[in-house]
Design an enzyme around this catalytic site. Sequence first.
Site, PDB file in Angstrom:
ATOM      1  N   HIS A 131       0.827  -1.210   0.000  1.00  0.00           N
ATOM      2  CA  HIS A 131       0.000   0.000   0.000  1.00  0.00           C
ATOM      3  C   HIS A 131       0.861   1.260   0.000  1.00  0.00           C
ATOM      4  CE1 HIS A 131      -4.033  -1.848   1.569  1.00  0.00           C
ATOM      5  NE2 HIS A 131      -3.525  -2.530   0.571  1.00  0.00           N
TER       6      HIS A 131
ATOM      7  N   ASP B 222       7.674   5.449   0.020  1.00  0.00           N
ATOM      8  CA  ASP B 222       8.255   6.606   0.714  1.00  0.00           C
ATOM      9  C   ASP B 222       7.695   6.776   2.116  1.00  0.00           C
ATOM     10  OD1 ASP B 222       5.676   7.468   0.234  1.00  0.00           O
ATOM     11  OD2 ASP B 222       6.266   9.458  -0.480  1.00  0.00           O
TER      12      ASP B 222
ATOM     13  N   HIS C  86      -1.489 -13.376  -0.885  1.00  0.00           N
ATOM     14  CA  HIS C  86      -2.740 -13.782  -0.221  1.00  0.00           C
ATOM     15  C   HIS C  86      -2.698 -15.236   0.254  1.00  0.00           C
ATOM     16  CE1 HIS C  86      -5.248 -10.267  -2.079  1.00  0.00           C
ATOM     17  NE2 HIS C  86      -4.370  -9.873  -1.183  1.00  0.00           N
ATOM     18  N   THR C  87      -1.570 -15.887   0.078  1.00  0.00           N
ATOM     19  CA  THR C  87      -1.373 -17.203   0.693  1.00  0.00           C
ATOM     20  C   THR C  87      -1.255 -17.079   2.214  1.00  0.00           C
ATOM     21  OG1 THR C  87       0.034 -19.180   0.738  1.00  0.00           O
ATOM     22  CG2 THR C  87       1.155 -17.109   0.406  1.00  0.00           C
TER      23      THR C  87
ATOM     24  N   GLY D 119       4.949   6.205  -4.460  1.00  0.00           N
ATOM     25  CA  GLY D 119       6.171   5.415  -4.334  1.00  0.00           C
ATOM     26  C   GLY D 119       6.399   4.936  -2.908  1.00  0.00           C
TER      27      GLY D 119
ATOM     28  N   SER E 219       4.831   7.207   3.051  1.00  0.00           N
ATOM     29  CA  SER E 219       3.696   8.136   3.154  1.00  0.00           C
ATOM     30  C   SER E 219       2.535   7.465   3.888  1.00  0.00           C
ATOM     31  CB  SER E 219       3.254   8.620   1.768  1.00  0.00           C
ATOM     32  OG  SER E 219       3.071   7.527   0.887  1.00  0.00           O
TER      33      SER E 219
HETATM   34  C1  HEM Z   1      -4.033  -7.360  -6.615  1.00  0.00           C
HETATM   35  C2  HEM Z   1      -4.714  -6.492  -5.903  1.00  0.00           C
HETATM   36  C3  HEM Z   1      -5.002  -6.694  -4.445  1.00  0.00           C
HETATM   37  C4  HEM Z   1      -6.205  -6.521  -3.845  1.00  0.00           C
HETATM   38  C5  HEM Z   1      -7.499  -6.079  -4.507  1.00  0.00           C
HETATM   39  C6  HEM Z   1      -6.034  -6.843  -2.455  1.00  0.00           C
HETATM   40  C7  HEM Z   1      -7.041  -6.766  -1.505  1.00  0.00           C
HETATM   41  C8  HEM Z   1      -6.924  -7.203  -0.212  1.00  0.00           C
HETATM   42  C9  HEM Z   1      -7.991  -7.188   0.762  1.00  0.00           C
HETATM   43  C10 HEM Z   1      -9.387  -6.656   0.529  1.00  0.00           C
HETATM   44  C11 HEM Z   1      -7.524  -7.748   1.894  1.00  0.00           C
HETATM   45  C12 HEM Z   1      -8.304  -8.009   3.180  1.00  0.00           C
HETATM   46  C13 HEM Z   1      -8.214  -6.862   4.139  1.00  0.00           C
HETATM   47  C14 HEM Z   1      -9.164  -7.066   5.292  1.00  0.00           C
HETATM   48  O1  HEM Z   1     -10.361  -7.173   5.068  1.00  0.00           O
HETATM   49  O2  HEM Z   1      -8.691  -7.132   6.447  1.00  0.00           O
HETATM   50  C15 HEM Z   1      -6.162  -8.101   1.647  1.00  0.00           C
HETATM   51  C16 HEM Z   1      -5.349  -8.684   2.574  1.00  0.00           C
HETATM   52  C17 HEM Z   1      -4.014  -8.939   2.354  1.00  0.00           C
HETATM   53  N1  HEM Z   1      -3.289  -8.580   1.232  1.00  0.00           N
HETATM   54 FE1  HEM Z   1      -4.027  -7.963  -0.510  1.00  0.00          FE
HETATM   55  N2  HEM Z   1      -4.739  -7.197  -2.241  1.00  0.00           N
HETATM   56  C18 HEM Z   1      -4.069  -7.113  -3.418  1.00  0.00           C
HETATM   57  C19 HEM Z   1      -2.724  -7.329  -3.605  1.00  0.00           C
HETATM   58  C20 HEM Z   1      -1.841  -7.620  -2.598  1.00  0.00           C
HETATM   59  C21 HEM Z   1      -0.409  -7.561  -2.720  1.00  0.00           C
HETATM   60  C22 HEM Z   1       0.345  -7.110  -3.965  1.00  0.00           C
HETATM   61  C23 HEM Z   1       0.100  -7.941  -1.523  1.00  0.00           C
HETATM   62  C24 HEM Z   1       1.537  -8.033  -1.090  1.00  0.00           C
HETATM   63  C25 HEM Z   1       2.550  -8.265  -1.895  1.00  0.00           C
HETATM   64  C26 HEM Z   1      -1.025  -8.253  -0.669  1.00  0.00           C
HETATM   65  C27 HEM Z   1      -0.932  -8.756   0.599  1.00  0.00           C
HETATM   66  C28 HEM Z   1      -2.008  -8.983   1.443  1.00  0.00           C
HETATM   67  C29 HEM Z   1      -1.896  -9.657   2.720  1.00  0.00           C
HETATM   68  C30 HEM Z   1      -0.663 -10.313   3.265  1.00  0.00           C
HETATM   69  C31 HEM Z   1      -3.158  -9.612   3.308  1.00  0.00           C
HETATM   70  C32 HEM Z   1      -3.559 -10.124   4.693  1.00  0.00           C
HETATM   71  C33 HEM Z   1      -3.410  -8.983   5.681  1.00  0.00           C
HETATM   72  C34 HEM Z   1      -3.600  -9.356   7.129  1.00  0.00           C
HETATM   73  O3  HEM Z   1      -3.720 -10.527   7.469  1.00  0.00           O
HETATM   74  O4  HEM Z   1      -3.599  -8.420   7.947  1.00  0.00           O
HETATM   75  N3  HEM Z   1      -2.181  -8.013  -1.349  1.00  0.00           N
HETATM   76  N4  HEM Z   1      -5.807  -7.744   0.364  1.00  0.00           N
END
Ligand code: HEM
Length: 326
Positions: free
Chosen positions: A65, A73, A191-192, A71, A75
Amino acid sequence: MAGTGFLGIVVLGLLAIIGSTNAQLQMDFYAKSCPKAEKIVKDYVNKHIPNAPSLAASFIRMHFHDCFVRGCDASLLLNATSGQSPEKNAIPNQTLRGFDFIDRVKSLLEAECPGVVSCADILTLIARDSVVVIGGPFWNVPTGRRDGVISNVSEANANIPSPFSNFTTLLRLFNNQGLDTKDLVLLSGAHTIGLSHCPAFSRRLYNSSGPGGVDPTLDSEYAANLKAKKCRTPNDNTTKVGMDPGSRNTFDLSYYTLLTKRRGLFNSDAALTTTSTSLALINQLLSNPLKFFYAEFAQSMEKMGRINVKTGSEGEIRKQCAFVNS
Ligand code: HEM
Ligand SMILES: *[C@@H]1O[C@H](CO)[C@@H](O)[C@H](O)[C@H]1NC(C)=O
Ligand SMILES: *[C@@H]1O[C@H](CO)[C@@H](O)[C@H](O)[C@H]1NC(C)=O
Ligand SMILES: *[C@@H]1O[C@H](CO)[C@@H](O)[C@H](O)[C@H]1NC(C)=O
Ligand SMILES: *[C@@H]1O[C@H](CO)[C@@H](O)[C@H](O)[C@H]1NC(C)=O
Ligand SMILES: *[C@@H]1O[C@H](CO)[C@@H](O)[C@H](O)[C@H]1NC(C)=O
Ligand SMILES: CC(=O)N[C@H]1CO[C@H](CO)[C@@H](O)[C@@H]1O
């Protein structure tokens, strides 16, 4: 003699200009200015993440994020100031955790070498080191990022992909950051690990076009189970669900396996199977050993960590991660 002296000054001046405009990230950037910096971060993470392993997911997500808005940074770490609502207030940020952990690491580094190590580098290092602690992939983190001074909630809402996005929108937002389809598929693999709250996907359970309001692109058995046991009402906004249930603390390939079984949790996860290119990438990951995914993921993470970085004399080195220097 005077001539060469003058020439020398001109050459030095030119080098300085080239140096400041071409400054870039480098491995162990703090080797001279704060030799223990990276070890201090790693030691703190090694000591505390085993007691709170779920923070690893939050940190890699925070890094993502941060990088997607102005970038990498830091922020994202800025608190509200008068007249400016910060990135922290953006819809996707509402579930981020661990800001206090970052502040504690920053305090250790300020005690060791005041004003030297940026919050942007600290966040990037913490994200990598904490994923390594939970047994996930290692990636290189060249350092030398400097901290931004602007944090704007509307920019976060515009640039961070939403879980409701289709493939076209996801790719557009990734392309805006210089990332491609391969990066999108690989980085989504984060998301694994980790958890989601119901609002990110409950429309797929209650308010879609299939029978019972279920999204026809979601496995119906999986959807029924989520409705019965997890998100029991359309308005549940507190229950947390593993995106990769069964192995949400393990950085494995099962996220991709779930995608091929129509069990990706978000529309944005399911979207990765909707184009032949992205589907081929998923199948390639699944037909190779885990270490292939780790190596590819590492490359995309390093690339993400370079998005629009501020270096040289740009930005500043914040004294506190939540506030710009006065
Ligand atoms: C491709 C677009 C992406 C979308 C739309 C997306 C969306 C989301 C959403 C909605 C959540 C759940 C947040 C919640 O309800 O608590 C989430 C969790 C998460 N995302 Fe993504 N994500 C994306 C890409 C990424 C990327 C690029 C990464 C890291 C390289 C990432 C890592 C994570 C992780 C690790 C969680 C779990 C967070 C936690 O357990 O606190 N995501 N994401
Ligand atoms: C920044 O704001 C958060 C709430 O968003 C608060 O919990 C935290 O204590 C603040 N940080 C500092 C250093 O004041
Ligand atoms: C925040 O960003 C938006 C969108 O780019 C812009 O319209 C707005 O003026 C910015 N807010 C501030 C206070 O700079
Ligand atoms: C993807 O979503 C965007 C924004 O909601 C929409 O404008 C576009 O038509 C959608 N594209 C496809 C192929 O469904
Ligand atoms: C689905 O969502 C739309 C738009 O948010 C809303 O107008 C509609 O009432 C919802 N339908 C159901 C069955 O909840
Ligand atoms: C969560 O749901 C509760 C009860 O429906 C509601 O009072 C609260 O405002 C909701 N919170 C958010 C952030 O939507
Ligand atoms: C961690 C954090 O600062 N979360 C904030 C996200 O935004 C909401 C408001 O939109 C705040 O209430 C949260 O504190």
